[in-house]
Design an enzyme around this catalytic site. Structure first.
Site, mmCIF file in Angstrom:
data_model
loop_
_atom_site.group_PDB
_atom_site.id
_atom_site.type_symbol
_atom_site.label_atom_id
_atom_site.label_comp_id
_atom_site.label_asym_id
_atom_site.label_seq_id
_atom_site.Cartn_x
_atom_site.Cartn_y
_atom_site.Cartn_z
ATOM 1 N N HIS A 125 0.853 -1.040 -0.166
ATOM 2 C CA HIS A 125 0.016 0.007 -0.168
ATOM 3 C C HIS A 125 1.106 1.055 0.122
ATOM 4 O O HIS A 125 0.567 2.205 -0.459
ATOM 5 C CB HIS A 125 -0.779 0.027 1.129
ATOM 6 C CG HIS A 125 -2.029 -1.013 1.147
ATOM 7 N ND1 HIS A 125 -3.116 -0.736 1.078
ATOM 8 C CD2 HIS A 125 -1.953 -2.623 1.062
ATOM 9 C CE1 HIS A 125 -4.081 -1.894 0.907
ATOM 10 N NE2 HIS A 125 -3.152 -2.992 0.990
ATOM 11 N N ASP A 149 -5.765 5.186 3.028
ATOM 12 C CA ASP A 149 -6.031 3.798 2.643
ATOM 13 C C ASP A 149 -7.438 3.173 3.099
ATOM 14 O O ASP A 149 -7.934 3.788 4.120
ATOM 15 C CB ASP A 149 -5.049 3.250 3.318
ATOM 16 C CG ASP A 149 -4.620 1.807 2.591
ATOM 17 O OD1 ASP A 149 -4.029 1.697 1.933
ATOM 18 O OD2 ASP A 149 -5.725 0.847 3.149
#
Ligand code: UDP
Length: 482
Positions: free
Chosen positions: A20, A120
């Site tokens: 990520h 995120d």
């Protein structure tokens, strides 16, 4: 007037996990290169790697928030990244500990008041402060349109809930292609682990309040699913990838994901030398990403499978704690033919080396896309997360992959059957071999790589989507200001 001319101010907050953080850092560079004023949040133990990645981009500000206290939890002190968790059992505790960052994120957002935040999917609580302060929140899933469409379609149709208990497989309803999956390849922890269940509930809640999504993908890769996501599911999203392509020079590619360039530089030279000595397209690169765990039995089968394939290989083995995980005499027998990398490999450098001819991957989305951008066919071996969807995209929709035959979703090796060496050797042989099908797969992979490069160039589909998002957000900001 001044506000109209002011660059777009963006704040990124990625999950601390390589899969990520790396694309988020790339995204930060991408938007900064297009004129945005970019800041990115991380925690102390992740700062050195982020700083190294941003070394050539001094305009990007790195903001470091103290990691929440883990006293009283099962999490080891100092462990601030999913990739440093000693066991997959701790993942849910890690993700839930992050919500203690909410007050400091709130204070930061209040002081910066950016024009948007990109946070995120695993940080759904960031949505609350953004909503309170009227800052549009964009979500980063770290995945693609196809898997988002498949997952949402299953949810919309209640497919899993209405599946007979003994159903072995099902077809994902409503999609542009016939996508059949095994029931055992579906995630079950949403219901079995209460912490994950709560996290997924708040992710869905945050999703409903989110302005849109940034996807590390490009239109030409999955046009049917870009349209399905936008027109059928009626969700806003911008494709901005492949993000890894914004690492232009060798140092950036080589340092990606590391925090000490000189040490790694040395090792990378050794890999390059080893690859330089091989013939073009002759090596299989084998890696299962940054957070997966394997049992000694699984590792032995991988070793035997690679040996039986007769192909040259670079095999990245992460975080290896087992004893006797290599078959006896393996390294001596394969000294000339194989290279085992212990720890971290410069993946995008290796994938783009002319000697590499295929990628055996766990189908993490970054890896799939990096393989595609390097023009490589894939051997697919999904384990968990969105990886089983990604396998279907690579194998069924794009025709660039051959499945090894993984049948069960699990982050924990003890919960899944061991994939036998013969299956590994056979899938590697199919992808690396001659014959019309293998040639066609390679040709498709090369076509996609060319399309990927065009997408990020000026005027390409991803380039344009970045531009239209910037314009839209600036117009929104300016409308509020006047
Ligand atoms: N990666 C790398 N070297 C390694 C392992 C991983 O550079 O030894 C990078 C890889 O290039 C990718 C990311 O880490 O960008 C892993 O993301 P992915 O989505 O493939 O898998 P995850 O680790 O999230 O399961």
């Amino acid at each position: 007037m001044a506000s109209q001319a002011r660059p777009l101010r963006m704040l990124f907050f990625p999950l601390m996990a390589p899969g990520h953080m790396l694309p988020a850092l790339d995204m930060a560079k991408l938007f900064a290169a297009r004129g945005a004023e970019v800041s990115i949040i991380t925690t102390p133990a992740n700062a050195a790697a982020a700083e190294l990645s941003l070394a050539a981009h001094p305009s990007i500000r790195l903001l470091v928030l103290p990691f929440p206290s883990v006293a009283g939890t099962a999490l080891p002190a100092g462990c601030e990244n999913v990739s440093s968790l000693p066991s997959p059992d701790l993942e849910s505790a890690f993700l839930s500990a992050l919500s203690a960052l909410e007050p400091s994120f709130d204070a930061l957002l209040r002081s910066l008041l950016p024009d948007c935040v990109v946070t995120d999917m695993f940080l759904p609580w960031t949505c609350r402060a953004a909503e309170r302060l009227g800052v549009p929140r964009l979500v980063f899933y770290g995945s693609n349109f196809f898997s988002q469409c498949a997952e949402r379609s299953l949810r919309l149709h209640g497919t899993m809930e209405s599946l007979p208990p003994d159903a072995a497989s099902f077809v994902v309803p409503g999609l542009p292609h016939r996508i059949e999956m095994l029931a055992a390849q579906m995630r079950s922890y949403e219901t079995s682990d209460p912490v994950f269940a709560e996290l997924f509930r708040s992710m869905a809640e945050a999703d409903a309040k989110t302005y849109g999504a940034l996807m590390n993908s490009f239109y030409e890769l999955e046009p049917d699913y870009v349209r399905y996501y936008r027109d059928v599911l009626r969700r806003r999203a911008w494709h901005v990838g492949p993000l890894s392509l914004c690492n232009k020079n060798a140092a950036e590619k080589s340092n990606r994901g590391t925090n000490a360039s000189s040490h790694h530089h040395h090792r990378h030279e050794a890999y390059s030398k080893w690859l330089d000595a091989r013939t073009p397209g002759s090596v299989v690169y084998v890696s299962f990403g940054s957070i997966s765990f394997f049992s000694a039995a699984e590792l032995r089968e991988i070793a035997l499978g690679l040996e039986a394939s007769g192909r040259a290989f670079v095999w990245v083995v992460r975080n290896e704690h087992h004893e006797d995980w290599l078959p006896e005499g393996f390294e001596e027998r394969n000294e000339k033919r194989g290279l085992i990398v212990r720890g971290w490999a410069p993946q995008i450098l290796i994938l783009n080396h002319a000697s590499v001819g295929a990628f055996l991957t766990h189908c993490g989305w970054n890896s799939c896309l990096e393989g595609v951008a390097a023009g490589l066919p894939l051997v697919t071996w999904p384990l968990s997360a969105d990886q089983f969807y990604n396998e279907r995209l690579m194998v069924d929709v794009l025709g660039v992959g051959v499945a090894v035959g993984a049948k069960k979703y699990s982050m924990k090796p003890e919960e899944r059957p061991v994939v036998a060496a013969e299956k590994i050797a056979s899938a590697v042989g199919e992808v690396m071999g001659g014959g019309a099908e293998a040639e066609e797969r390679r040709a498709k992979a090369r076509e996609l790589a060319a399309a990927a490069k065009r997408a990020v160039e000026e005027g390409g589909s991803s380039y344009k989507d970045v531009g239209s998002l910037i314009e839209e957000l600036m117009a929104k900001r300016n409308a509020i200001a006047t």
